[in-house]
Design an enzyme around this catalytic site. Structure first.
Site, PDB file in Angstrom:
ATOM      1  N   ILE A 139       0.872  -1.169   0.000  1.00 28.16           N
ATOM      2  CA  ILE A 139       0.000   0.000   0.000  1.00 28.16           C
ATOM      3  C   ILE A 139       0.912   1.224   0.000  1.00 28.16           C
ATOM      4  O   ILE A 139       2.070   1.149   0.417  1.00 28.16           O
ATOM      5  CB  ILE A 139      -0.982   0.026   1.186  1.00 28.16           C
ATOM      6  CG1 ILE A 139      -0.251  -0.073   2.530  1.00 28.16           C
ATOM      7  CG2 ILE A 139      -2.019  -1.071   1.062  1.00 28.16           C
ATOM      8  CD1 ILE A 139      -1.190  -0.017   3.731  1.00 28.16           C
ATOM      9  N   ASP A 140       0.397   2.338  -0.463  1.00 26.26           N
ATOM     10  CA  ASP A 140       1.207   3.531  -0.618  1.00 26.26           C
ATOM     11  C   ASP A 140       1.721   4.053   0.720  1.00 26.26           C
ATOM     12  O   ASP A 140       1.132   3.783   1.779  1.00 26.26           O
ATOM     13  CB  ASP A 140       0.412   4.636  -1.306  1.00 26.26           C
ATOM     14  CG  ASP A 140      -0.072   4.235  -2.693  1.00 26.26           C
ATOM     15  OD1 ASP A 140       0.626   3.432  -3.334  1.00 26.26           O
ATOM     16  OD2 ASP A 140      -1.134   4.716  -3.109  1.00 26.26           O
ATOM     17  N   LYS A 141       2.781   4.827   0.663  1.00 33.95           N
ATOM     18  CA  LYS A 141       3.383   5.400   1.869  1.00 33.95           C
ATOM     19  C   LYS A 141       2.352   6.094   2.748  1.00 33.95           C
ATOM     20  O   LYS A 141       2.312   5.878   3.963  1.00 33.95           O
ATOM     21  CB  LYS A 141       4.484   6.391   1.472  1.00 33.95           C
ATOM     22  CG  LYS A 141       5.076   7.172   2.635  1.00 33.95           C
ATOM     23  CD  LYS A 141       6.067   8.224   2.156  1.00 33.95           C
ATOM     24  CE  LYS A 141       6.563   9.081   3.309  1.00 33.95           C
ATOM     25  NZ  LYS A 141       7.497  10.149   2.860  1.00 33.95           N
TER      26      LYS A 141
END
Length: 306
Positions: free
Chosen positions: A138-140
Site C-alpha cells: 500500500i502507498d506510503k
C-alpha cells in the site's frame, strides 16, 4: 544478485513484458526493464526473454536485478501494530507515512526494516533481500492492513490468492463532493501515465481495473466511502475516484491542489479490511483495522460542519 519472481495474471495476456514489468516493480522504468532484457536478466522457463515478448498469461517471470552494493539493510527496532502472527504469516496495520520496502531515498525506517527486527530470518525470500516477505503493498501515505509471508510456501499461496482476486481487500476514504449513486462500480483500465512516469492514469488499452464502492455518509461537500478492490493496480482507488470527479481528500498527486483538506499530509485512505485463506490450513481468515486518529479527526470536523 536479487531475484524477483512474478506470475503473470491471465488478464495481462497480450501485453509487452517490458511495459508490464515497469508497472509491477517500483522504481524500475520501462527503459531500465529493457536494459535488463538486453542483458538477459529477464527469463521465463529458464530462457531469456526478448524486448518485444508478449505475455500469454500464467507464465512465471524471473527478473534478476543487479546487486545493490551501496547499502546493507539493517533491522530496526520500530514498533509494529501486529494484528495477527503465526509461523506462516504476519498481518500488520501499517501507519500512515511509512514506506513498505526500501528503495532509493528510503533505505531505512521502512516496514521491511521493522519486520526484519521483529521476525529475524523468518521472512519469505521470493521477492529478494530488499523486499523480504512482501506480497502486496500500500502507498506510503495510505494506512492499514498488509499480509506478510514468513516463508516461501506462504508467499506463493498469498500471491496466488491476490492474482486470482480471491483475497478481499476493503478500504475506506473521504472524497471530495458527493457521488450520485449510493453504490456502484468503476471499471476503467489503468496504465502508467504517458508523460509522468510517477503517476498512473485511466488509459484505453491499460490493464483492467475494477473498483466497487459504497457510500457510508454524505457531508457538506465531502463523502465517507468504502471500497472493495476486484483488481489491484497501482494507485487504483485514487485514480478511479479522481477520474469520476471525486478525488480522495489530501491526495497530493490526484487530488485538488486547493481544498479545505489539501494540507493534511497525504490521501485520507485506509486499508481497513483483509480476508484471505491461511496459506497452510486453508482456513478463511478475516482481519480489520480501526480507522486511525487522523481519519477520525477529519470525520469529527466534517460532523461539526454538517
Amino acid at each position: 544478485m536479487n531475484e524477483i519472481v512474478l506470475t503473470v495474471p491471465a488478464d495481462c495476456a497480450g501485453l509487452r513484458v517490458d511495459s508490464w514489468l515497469a508497472d509491477q516493480i517500483d522504481g524500475l522504468t520501462r527503459s531500465a526493464v529493457q536494459n535488463l532484457l538486453t542483458e538477459q536478466a529477464v527469463c521465463c522457463g529458464g530462457k531469456p526473454l526478448k524486448k518485444n515478448y508478449k505475455l500469454t498469461g500464467g507464465e512465471c517471470i524471473v527478473v534478476t536485478l543487479p546487486e545493490l552494493r551501496e547499502v546493507d539493510l539493517e533491522p530496526e527496532n520500530i514498533p509494529l501494530d501486529v494484528i495477527y502472527e503465526d509461523n506462516d504469516l504476519i498481518v500488520v496495520n501499517k501507519p500512515r507515512g511509512m514506506v513498505v520496502h526500501p528503495a532509493p531515498g528510503n533505505w531505512s525506517g521502512t516496514l521491511v526494516n521493522a519486520l526484519m527486527y521483529h521476525c529475524g530470518d523468518s521472512l519469505s525470500g521470493i521477492n529478494g533481500e530488499h523486499r523480504p516477505g512482501i506480497v502486496h503493498r500500500i502507498d506510503k501515505d495510505t494506512s492499514g492492513l498488509l499480509a506478510v509471508a514468513k516463508n516461501d510456501a506462504a508467499h506463493q499461496s498469498l500471491a496466488a490468492q491476490i492474482a486470482a482476486h480471491t483475497a478481499f481487500r476493503g478500504y475506506q476514504a473521504i472524497v471530495v463532493g458527493s457521488p450520485r449513486e449510493d453504490a456502484g462500480t468503476i471499471d476503467k483500465p489503468i496504465a502508467r501515465h504517458k508523460t509522468d512516469r510517477k503517476k498512473m492514469a485511466v488509459t484505453e488499452g491499460g490493464r483492467e481495473a475494477v473498483t466497487h464502492y459504497t457510500v457510508l455518509r454524505r457531508f457538506h461537500g465531502y463523502t465517507h466511502m468504502t471500497f472493495r478492490l476486484e483488481t489491484g493496480r497501482t494507485h487504483q482507488i485514487r485514480v478511479h475516484m479522481a477520474s469520476i470527479g471525486h478525488p480522495i481528500i489530501g491526495d497530493p498527486v490526484y487530488g485538488l491542489k486547493k481544498d479545505r483538506f489539501s494540507d493534511i499530509g497525504g490521501q485520507c485512505l485506509h486499508a481497513a479490511e483483509l480476508t484471505l485463506c491461511h496459506p497452510a490450513t486453508g482456513e478463511q481468515m478475516h482481519f480489520s483495522a480501526p480507522l486511525p486518529d487522523y481519519f477520525t479527526r477529519i470525520l469529527e470536523k466534517l460532523e461539526r460542519m454538517a
